[in-house]
Design a protein around this motif. Structure first.
Motif, PDB file in Angstrom:
ATOM      1  N   LYS A   1       0.812  -1.220   0.000  1.00 43.93           N
ATOM      2  CA  LYS A   1       0.000   0.000   0.000  1.00 43.93           C
ATOM      3  C   LYS A   1       0.851   1.278   0.000  1.00 43.93           C
ATOM      4  O   LYS A   1       0.312   2.374  -0.123  1.00 43.93           O
ATOM      5  N   GLY A   2       2.145   1.137   0.138  1.00 43.53           N
ATOM      6  CA  GLY A   2       3.009   2.301   0.140  1.00 43.53           C
ATOM      7  C   GLY A   2       2.918   3.142   1.402  1.00 43.53           C
ATOM      8  O   GLY A   2       3.287   4.323   1.405  1.00 43.53           O
ATOM      9  N   LEU A   3       2.443   2.544   2.504  1.00 48.64           N
ATOM     10  CA  LEU A   3       2.248   3.307   3.739  1.00 48.64           C
ATOM     11  C   LEU A   3       3.573   3.739   4.356  1.00 48.64           C
ATOM     12  O   LEU A   3       3.701   4.863   4.859  1.00 48.64           O
ATOM     13  N   TYR A   4       4.558   2.856   4.324  1.00 49.56           N
ATOM     14  CA  TYR A   4       5.850   3.208   4.906  1.00 49.56           C
ATOM     15  C   TYR A   4       6.500   4.357   4.134  1.00 49.56           C
ATOM     16  O   TYR A   4       7.102   5.270   4.734  1.00 49.56           O
TER      17      TYR A   4
ATOM     18  N   GLY B   1       6.600  11.952   5.465  1.00 49.35           N
ATOM     19  CA  GLY B   1       5.876  12.852   6.353  1.00 49.35           C
ATOM     20  C   GLY B   1       4.409  13.002   6.018  1.00 49.35           C
ATOM     21  O   GLY B   1       3.712  13.840   6.608  1.00 49.35           O
ATOM     22  N   GLU B   2       3.902  12.177   5.088  1.00 50.48           N
ATOM     23  CA  GLU B   2       2.495  12.281   4.687  1.00 50.48           C
ATOM     24  C   GLU B   2       1.569  11.578   5.676  1.00 50.48           C
ATOM     25  O   GLU B   2       0.369  11.878   5.724  1.00 50.48           O
TER      26      GLU B   2
ATOM     27  N   SER C   1       7.484   7.106  12.759  1.00 51.88           N
ATOM     28  CA  SER C   1       7.345   8.347  13.531  1.00 51.88           C
ATOM     29  C   SER C   1       6.637   8.129  14.863  1.00 51.88           C
ATOM     30  O   SER C   1       6.381   9.087  15.584  1.00 51.88           O
ATOM     31  N   ASP C   2       6.315   6.889  15.178  1.00 53.42           N
ATOM     32  CA  ASP C   2       5.698   6.548  16.459  1.00 53.42           C
ATOM     33  C   ASP C   2       6.326   5.242  16.937  1.00 53.42           C
ATOM     34  O   ASP C   2       6.604   4.355  16.111  1.00 53.42           O
ATOM     35  N   PRO C   3       6.593   5.110  18.226  1.00 58.15           N
ATOM     36  CA  PRO C   3       7.372   3.955  18.693  1.00 58.15           C
ATOM     37  C   PRO C   3       6.594   2.648  18.682  1.00 58.15           C
ATOM     38  O   PRO C   3       5.369   2.627  18.824  1.00 58.15           O
ATOM     39  N   TYR C   4       7.327   1.574  18.521  1.00 55.63           N
ATOM     40  CA  TYR C   4       6.807   0.232  18.790  1.00 55.63           C
ATOM     41  C   TYR C   4       7.642  -0.342  19.932  1.00 55.63           C
ATOM     42  O   TYR C   4       8.862  -0.518  19.788  1.00 55.63           O
ATOM     43  N   GLU C   5       7.004  -0.560  21.068  1.00 55.84           N
ATOM     44  CA  GLU C   5       7.692  -1.078  22.244  1.00 55.84           C
ATOM     45  C   GLU C   5       7.728  -2.609  22.148  1.00 55.84           C
ATOM     46  O   GLU C   5       6.707  -3.273  22.308  1.00 55.84           O
TER      47      GLU C   5
END
Length: 366
Positions: free
Chosen positions: A315-318, A324-325, A333-337
């Motif tokens: 899907k091209g999400l990464y 920055g879209e 841009s958000d953590p994965y613990e």
């Protein structure tokens, strides 16, 4: 502005004990005295409002200074309103005002009638512990004890997440001593759980968890007598969480809703297979706590590396996240613990989905 902190059900029980004077300085404190509470986020000095899971304000703590995530918050606590939704309110702390010489506290389920320990109970009141296990178990034990002619008190359990098993037992005895009786005997019995099961598959977007979860639900339908229900993260967002975004608070609420539905499935003896990203340790711990009140819980970390997930991204999400879209995208841009206490880890870059399902089925809690 008053800071707010939402307590787990176990945290609400702990607060109830403290406000009644059952734990003294071990956790918070009674009105006007110094107490403490372990925080889940940084807080600054001033008033902190404590809420239950429904967002109802229960108490306010006036803290003495700034505290960081995971540190103890110290200050006096003031109750705002009575605690709601309490079973057997007439037998809980506060309703039973007379102090007695000796009582017996049962940590788990009441033992069977054939158990020799019943002979030692005599005329002593029986204190049944409300661990939040589930309403049916508590009501069953209270009915059994009343039918047998025993004086029954109901004591909310201290928060086990703040203590070792030994310290938790000690806290129960301390609370019972402070609130009910001069002399306490403890029966350390097991607390049985139902046959239900919640399986949480957590991993990055594109890790393969949804594919594995769908195959797992199908396989369980073939090899297990319990009904298996799939709660996929994307599908849940379309139905239960359509108005939520991707802030930390919205992510927590999304997984909380999944966990609530999953626990209902487990409560009725089924298996819930859940496949949200569930990036934060806090949300996974909350789901485990809720599930283990009614059944069992299994955490599966689909540990496919980020670079593999990104290469698979149809899907091209990464790419959009790196450009920055897409703000607050897990892994970019958000953590994965990364889970440190997973019951099983499977790397879908080195095993097929079918092999991953084989591993999960072989590791199911029995």
């Amino acid at each position: 502005m008053t800071a707010r902190m939402t307590l787990s059900p176990a945290g609400v029980a702990e607060l109830e004990l403290v406000l009644a004077g059952g734990l003294g300085s071990a956790s918070y404190a009674s009105e006007g005295a110094g107490g403490r509470l372990q925080t889940t986020e940084p807080l600054t000095s001033g008033a902190v409002e404590l809420l239950d899971q429904e967002g109802t304000p229960l108490a306010v703590v006036e803290i003495d200074g700034d505290v960081a995530d995971g540190e103890w918050l110290v200050g006096s606590v003031r109750q705002l309103r009575a605690f709601g939704h309490q079973l057997h309110r007439d037998r809980r702390i506060g309703a039973q005002t007379s102090r007695i010489e000796s009582a017996l506290v049962v940590l788990g389920d009441l033992p069977g009638e054939e158990d020799a320990r019943w002979e030692s109970l005599g005329e002593r009141p029986l204190v049944v512990l409300d661990t939040g296990h589930h309403a049916e178990a508590l009501s069953r034990d209270v009915r059994r004890a009343l039918t047998a002619g025993h004086d029954v008190r109901v004591l909310p359990a201290p928060d086990a997440a703040l203590r070792s098993a030994e310290d938790w037992r000690d806290a129960v005895a301390v609370a019972a001593h402070a609130l009910f009786a001069d002399e306490i005997e403890v029966w350390d019995t097991e607390r049985a759980v139902g046959p239900g099961l919640v399986i949480l598959l957590t991993g990055l977007s594109g890790s393969g968890k949804s594919t594995i979860a769908k195959l797992l639900a199908e396989r369980l339908g073939e090899v297990d007598d319990r009904t298996a229900t799939l709660l996929d993260g994307d599908e849940v967002r379309l139905i239960l969480s359509s108005k939520l975004g991707f802030s930390r608070e919205d992510r927590l609420m999304n997984v909380r809703r999944i966990g609530w539905v999953a626990a209902l499935i487990a409560k009725h003896g089924g298996i819930a297979v859940c496949a949200p990203i569930a990036p934060y340790a806090e949300m996974r711990a909350e789901m485990r706590e809720r599930a283990e009140k009614v059944g069992r819980f299994m955490l599966v970390h689909v540990s496919t590396p980020l670079e593999v997930c990104e290469a698979r991204d149809r899907k091209g999400l990464y790419a959009k996240a790196r450009a920055g879209e897409i703000p607050q995208f897990t892994g970019i841009s958000d953590p994965y613990e990364v889970p440190t206490g997973a019951d099983l880890a499977v790397d879908a870059s080195v095993v097929s989905p079918e092999d991953a399902v084989d591993q999960i089925v072989a590791a199911l809690p029995r």
